[in-house]
Structures are given as structure tokens and as C-alpha cells.
Design a protein around this motif. Sequence first.
Motif, PDB file in Angstrom:
ATOM      1  N   MET A   1       0.847  -1.193   0.000  1.00  0.00           N
ATOM      2  CA  MET A   1       0.000   0.000   0.000  1.00  0.00           C
ATOM      3  C   MET A   1       0.882   1.242   0.000  1.00  0.00           C
ATOM      4  SD  MET A   1      -2.994  -1.408   0.089  1.00  0.00           S
ATOM      5  CE  MET A   1      -4.201  -0.197   0.627  1.00  0.00           C
ATOM      6  N   SER A   2       0.431   2.304  -0.669  1.00  0.00           N
ATOM      7  CA  SER A   2       1.202   3.544  -0.723  1.00  0.00           C
ATOM      8  C   SER A   2       0.323   4.724  -0.317  1.00  0.00           C
ATOM      9  CB  SER A   2       1.753   3.768  -2.139  1.00  0.00           C
ATOM     10  OG  SER A   2       0.709   3.841  -3.078  1.00  0.00           O
ATOM     11  N   ILE A   3       0.835   5.528   0.615  1.00  0.00           N
ATOM     12  CA  ILE A   3       0.097   6.696   1.076  1.00  0.00           C
ATOM     13  C   ILE A   3       0.188   7.796   0.028  1.00  0.00           C
ATOM     14  CG2 ILE A   3      -0.004   8.506   2.836  1.00  0.00           C
ATOM     15  CD1 ILE A   3       1.086   6.494   4.827  1.00  0.00           C
ATOM     16  N   ARG A   4      -0.944   8.408  -0.283  1.00  0.00           N
ATOM     17  CA  ARG A   4      -0.948   9.521  -1.229  1.00  0.00           C
ATOM     18  C   ARG A   4      -0.289  10.745  -0.603  1.00  0.00           C
ATOM     19  NH1 ARG A   4      -5.284   9.876  -5.433  1.00  0.00           N
ATOM     20  NH2 ARG A   4      -6.064   7.763  -5.757  1.00  0.00           N
ATOM     21  N   PRO A   5       0.643  11.380  -1.291  1.00  0.00           N
ATOM     22  CA  PRO A   5       1.219  12.611  -0.766  1.00  0.00           C
ATOM     23  C   PRO A   5       0.198  13.741  -0.809  1.00  0.00           C
ATOM     24  CG  PRO A   5       2.002  12.233  -2.987  1.00  0.00           C
ATOM     25  CD  PRO A   5       1.228  11.004  -2.599  1.00  0.00           C
ATOM     26  N   ASN A 191      -8.834   3.691   2.079  1.00  0.00           N
ATOM     27  CA  ASN A 191      -8.356   3.272   0.768  1.00  0.00           C
ATOM     28  C   ASN A 191      -9.047   4.065  -0.341  1.00  0.00           C
ATOM     29  OD1 ASN A 191      -6.745   1.303   1.953  1.00  0.00           O
ATOM     30  ND2 ASN A 191      -8.329  -0.267   1.803  1.00  0.00           N
ATOM     31  N   ILE A 192      -8.270   4.410  -1.374  1.00  0.00           N
ATOM     32  CA  ILE A 192      -8.794   5.084  -2.564  1.00  0.00           C
ATOM     33  C   ILE A 192      -8.149   4.419  -3.775  1.00  0.00           C
ATOM     34  CG2 ILE A 192      -9.008   7.250  -3.829  1.00  0.00           C
ATOM     35  CD1 ILE A 192      -8.604   8.737  -1.225  1.00  0.00           C
ATOM     36  N   ASP A 193      -8.970   4.021  -4.748  1.00  0.00           N
ATOM     37  CA  ASP A 193      -8.420   3.388  -5.945  1.00  0.00           C
ATOM     38  C   ASP A 193      -7.373   4.286  -6.594  1.00  0.00           C
ATOM     39  OD1 ASP A 193      -9.995   1.153  -5.668  1.00  0.00           O
ATOM     40  OD2 ASP A 193     -11.617   1.937  -6.916  1.00  0.00           O
ATOM     41  N   THR A 194      -6.290   3.678  -7.045  1.00  0.00           N
ATOM     42  CA  THR A 194      -5.148   4.448  -7.546  1.00  0.00           C
ATOM     43  C   THR A 194      -5.479   5.269  -8.785  1.00  0.00           C
ATOM     44  OG1 THR A 194      -4.428   2.492  -8.782  1.00  0.00           O
ATOM     45  CG2 THR A 194      -3.449   2.839  -6.623  1.00  0.00           C
ATOM     46  N   TYR A 195      -6.473   4.863  -9.586  1.00  0.00           N
ATOM     47  CA  TYR A 195      -6.768   5.582 -10.827  1.00  0.00           C
ATOM     48  C   TYR A 195      -7.563   6.865 -10.586  1.00  0.00           C
ATOM     49  CZ  TYR A 195     -11.525   3.623 -10.633  1.00  0.00           C
ATOM     50  OH  TYR A 195     -12.810   3.291 -10.258  1.00  0.00           O
ATOM     51  N   ASP A 211       1.595  12.755   5.122  1.00  0.00           N
ATOM     52  CA  ASP A 211       2.160  12.963   3.793  1.00  0.00           C
ATOM     53  C   ASP A 211       3.425  12.133   3.653  1.00  0.00           C
ATOM     54  OD1 ASP A 211       3.269  13.832   1.438  1.00  0.00           O
ATOM     55  OD2 ASP A 211       2.882  15.945   1.802  1.00  0.00           O
ATOM     56  N   ALA A 212       3.379  11.128   2.776  1.00  0.00           N
ATOM     57  CA  ALA A 212       4.515  10.225   2.624  1.00  0.00           C
ATOM     58  C   ALA A 212       5.746  10.925   2.063  1.00  0.00           C
ATOM     59  CB  ALA A 212       4.133   9.054   1.726  1.00  0.00           C
ATOM     60  N   SER A 213       5.547  12.100   1.441  1.00  0.00           N
ATOM     61  CA  SER A 213       6.673  12.781   0.825  1.00  0.00           C
ATOM     62  C   SER A 213       7.454  13.650   1.810  1.00  0.00           C
ATOM     63  CB  SER A 213       6.185  13.659  -0.331  1.00  0.00           C
ATOM     64  OG  SER A 213       5.412  14.746   0.145  1.00  0.00           O
ATOM     65  N   LYS A 214       6.961  13.747   3.065  1.00  0.00           N
ATOM     66  CA  LYS A 214       7.636  14.535   4.094  1.00  0.00           C
ATOM     67  C   LYS A 214       7.766  13.689   5.350  1.00  0.00           C
ATOM     68  CE  LYS A 214       6.115  18.986   2.274  1.00  0.00           C
ATOM     69  NZ  LYS A 214       5.382  18.472   1.127  1.00  0.00           N
ATOM     70  N   PRO A 215       8.592  14.086   6.318  1.00  0.00           N
ATOM     71  CA  PRO A 215       8.862  13.236   7.478  1.00  0.00           C
ATOM     72  C   PRO A 215       7.609  12.732   8.173  1.00  0.00           C
ATOM     73  CG  PRO A 215      10.362  15.094   7.486  1.00  0.00           C
ATOM     74  CD  PRO A 215       9.404  15.325   6.353  1.00  0.00           C
ATOM     75  N   THR A 216       6.677  13.623   8.534  1.00  0.00           N
ATOM     76  CA  THR A 216       5.439  13.187   9.175  1.00  0.00           C
ATOM     77  C   THR A 216       4.241  13.992   8.763  1.00  0.00           C
ATOM     78  OG1 THR A 216       6.611  14.131  11.071  1.00  0.00           O
ATOM     79  CG2 THR A 216       5.602  11.979  11.379  1.00  0.00           C
ATOM     80  N   GLY A 217       4.308  14.706   7.698  1.00  0.00           N
ATOM     81  CA  GLY A 217       3.136  15.467   7.290  1.00  0.00           C
ATOM     82  C   GLY A 217       3.484  16.631   6.396  1.00  0.00           C
ATOM     83  N   VAL A 218       2.583  17.563   6.316  1.00  0.00           N
ATOM     84  CA  VAL A 218       2.758  18.729   5.476  1.00  0.00           C
ATOM     85  C   VAL A 218       3.364  19.854   6.303  1.00  0.00           C
ATOM     86  CG1 VAL A 218       1.552  20.387   4.026  1.00  0.00           C
ATOM     87  CG2 VAL A 218       0.765  18.037   4.133  1.00  0.00           C
ATOM     88  N   LEU A 219       4.282  20.579   5.696  1.00  0.00           N
ATOM     89  CA  LEU A 219       5.015  21.608   6.419  1.00  0.00           C
ATOM     90  C   LEU A 219       4.140  22.838   6.625  1.00  0.00           C
ATOM     91  CD1 LEU A 219       7.654  22.437   7.697  1.00  0.00           C
ATOM     92  CD2 LEU A 219       8.458  23.218   5.472  1.00  0.00           C
ATOM     93  N   GLY A 246      -1.509   7.299  -5.241  1.00  0.00           N
ATOM     94  CA  GLY A 246      -1.341   6.301  -4.191  1.00  0.00           C
ATOM     95  C   GLY A 246      -2.653   5.583  -4.007  1.00  0.00           C
ATOM     96  N   ASP A 247      -2.729   4.691  -3.022  1.00  0.00           N
ATOM     97  CA  ASP A 247      -3.971   3.946  -2.837  1.00  0.00           C
ATOM     98  C   ASP A 247      -4.566   4.072  -1.443  1.00  0.00           C
ATOM     99  OD1 ASP A 247      -2.153   2.334  -1.476  1.00  0.00           O
ATOM    100  OD2 ASP A 247      -2.132   0.784  -3.032  1.00  0.00           O
TER     101      ASP A 247
END
Length: 303
Positions: A1-5, A191-195, A211-219, A246-247
Amino acid sequence: MSIRPVTETRKAVPTMEGAGVKLHRAFGFQDPTELDPFLLFDDFRNEYPQDYQAGFPWHPHRGIETITYVLDGSVSHADSLGNTGDLNAGDVQWMTAGSGILHQEMPHGNSKGQMHGFQLWANLPASLKMTAPRYQDVESKDIPTVVDDDGTSVRVIIGEFWGKTGPVDGIAADPQYLDVSVPAGVKKTFNIDTYRRAFAYVFAGSGSFVDASKPTGVLLEKEVMGEEVNIRDMSGNRTLIRFGTGDEITVQAGDEGIRFLLISGAPIEEPVAWHGPIVMNTQDELRQAISDLNNGTFITPAH
């Protein structure tokens, strides 16, 4: 599973529509690719009748679908096909404008004069721009609510979620429209479908979206915990959260819990020619729609 940024967090902006209705706009009338297939999202929430009672008198739509969700008060509607009715607290109306419709929407307050609801515009693909108009009016009692063991509750307005299916069907964007409430202090993953393109709109309480693109969230907010800096997005009232691919998304509810709409849909990825409530694919189609409106041929059978 991948968290959406989280690609963007922003507050809805005060504006005025219709005959002078004060509302807040989370997005709309800018870049139509931003949240394709969705074009516009308004939060009409008022404490005083003078801020909404003039309503949205007769106006046209072509090439889109409008989704109205009433939380408090009511909305009376009528259209050029002869349909009339009222949306009350908890009700939803999904209108497919298709080839063309004229309608009006007149809000009314509750016993204290308060009114609250949302309107979302969804684009139609070229193949359905001129489809026959239709309404789907759904009463609150017909919208399923599912409650998890931790107290998280979700109203499933459209799409499938946690074993429930929303009552609105046959929508071109294949959307999912959820009204989510997460209790104070609870961390929850959805969960959200990736498409699908996806966004959340926070309208009560507060919380952080991981937010997976940052350490623990949005700055947006920092808390220093010893040597560790915990970075969080503390999203509150009238906040739009845009997600990347992401999903799943994860939210941590704040001290008062959090309530938000979680909306996603399949992008159409077609050209957009847009003039107010009319959305077509080309400027020629747009000019034709305006000509039809001016010469009285706007309301026609599907073709």
C-alpha cells in the motif's frame, strides 16, 4: 500500500454567486485539470438569511453534472423539464445537465435561520456532453452510514465503501463521495483506488493528513519534541486537501475530532472550453451552446 502525498492545502475563499449568495469556494473557474474530473466546489454556509435568501434564480447548465449535498436548512429546486422539489438536511441531488437544462435553487434556513450545504461540479466526457438531462434526488434516510469499532463513521453517498454502496449511480466520473467523521485522537486510514484523483474538504474540527513525501506530514505547523521536529498539517474549518497518487490516505484527528468530505473520481483528460455554467470541449461547441441559449433552442432532446 502507498500513502498519497498531500500536494496542496488551502483555505476556501469567500465569494458571491447567484443573486448575492455569500459562500466559500475551495476551487473552480481556474485550472480545469487541477482536480479533473471535478471543476468546482462551493461551501454555502450562512448564519443569516440575508446572506443566502436571494438564492440562485433561473440559470442554464450544459456539459456537466452538479452534486448538491445539504447539511442544514433546505433547498427548493425547479427546472425547465417541470421537475420541482426540496432538498432537506442530509439529502443529496445529483443533476446531469447533459444537453442542456435551466433550473433554479433557492435556499431556506433552519428554525434558527442557518443554512449549510455543498455543491460540486463534475465534468462530462465528450461522449456524454449532449446526453439527456436527469435528476437523482436522494433522501437522507436512503444514504447508508457505516460505523467502525473506533467510532469513525462514514456516510456513503456514492461508490462502494466498507461494504456499503451509495444510492447515486450511473455517474460518468465513476466517483466516490464520502462524508467522514473521525473521533478525537483517532488515526484512520482510508483506501482510494489508484486511478482516481482525490481531495478532502475539512468542514468541522481539525486534524493532520499524513504525507509520505515529508517526514510526518505537510510543512504547515511544527512542534519541537526534544530534538525531534514533528511536522504536521493541522487542517481545520473550510480547508481543501489535494492528494497525489497512491492507494490510501491517513488522517490523525485533532482534539475535537475531524469531519470532512472525501471525494475522488476518474480523470477525463479531455480539452475543456468553459463559460460559467456551460462546459464543453471546444470553443466552437461553447459558441454553439451560447447561440442555442440566445435563440431559444438550448433545451433539446439528447442527440
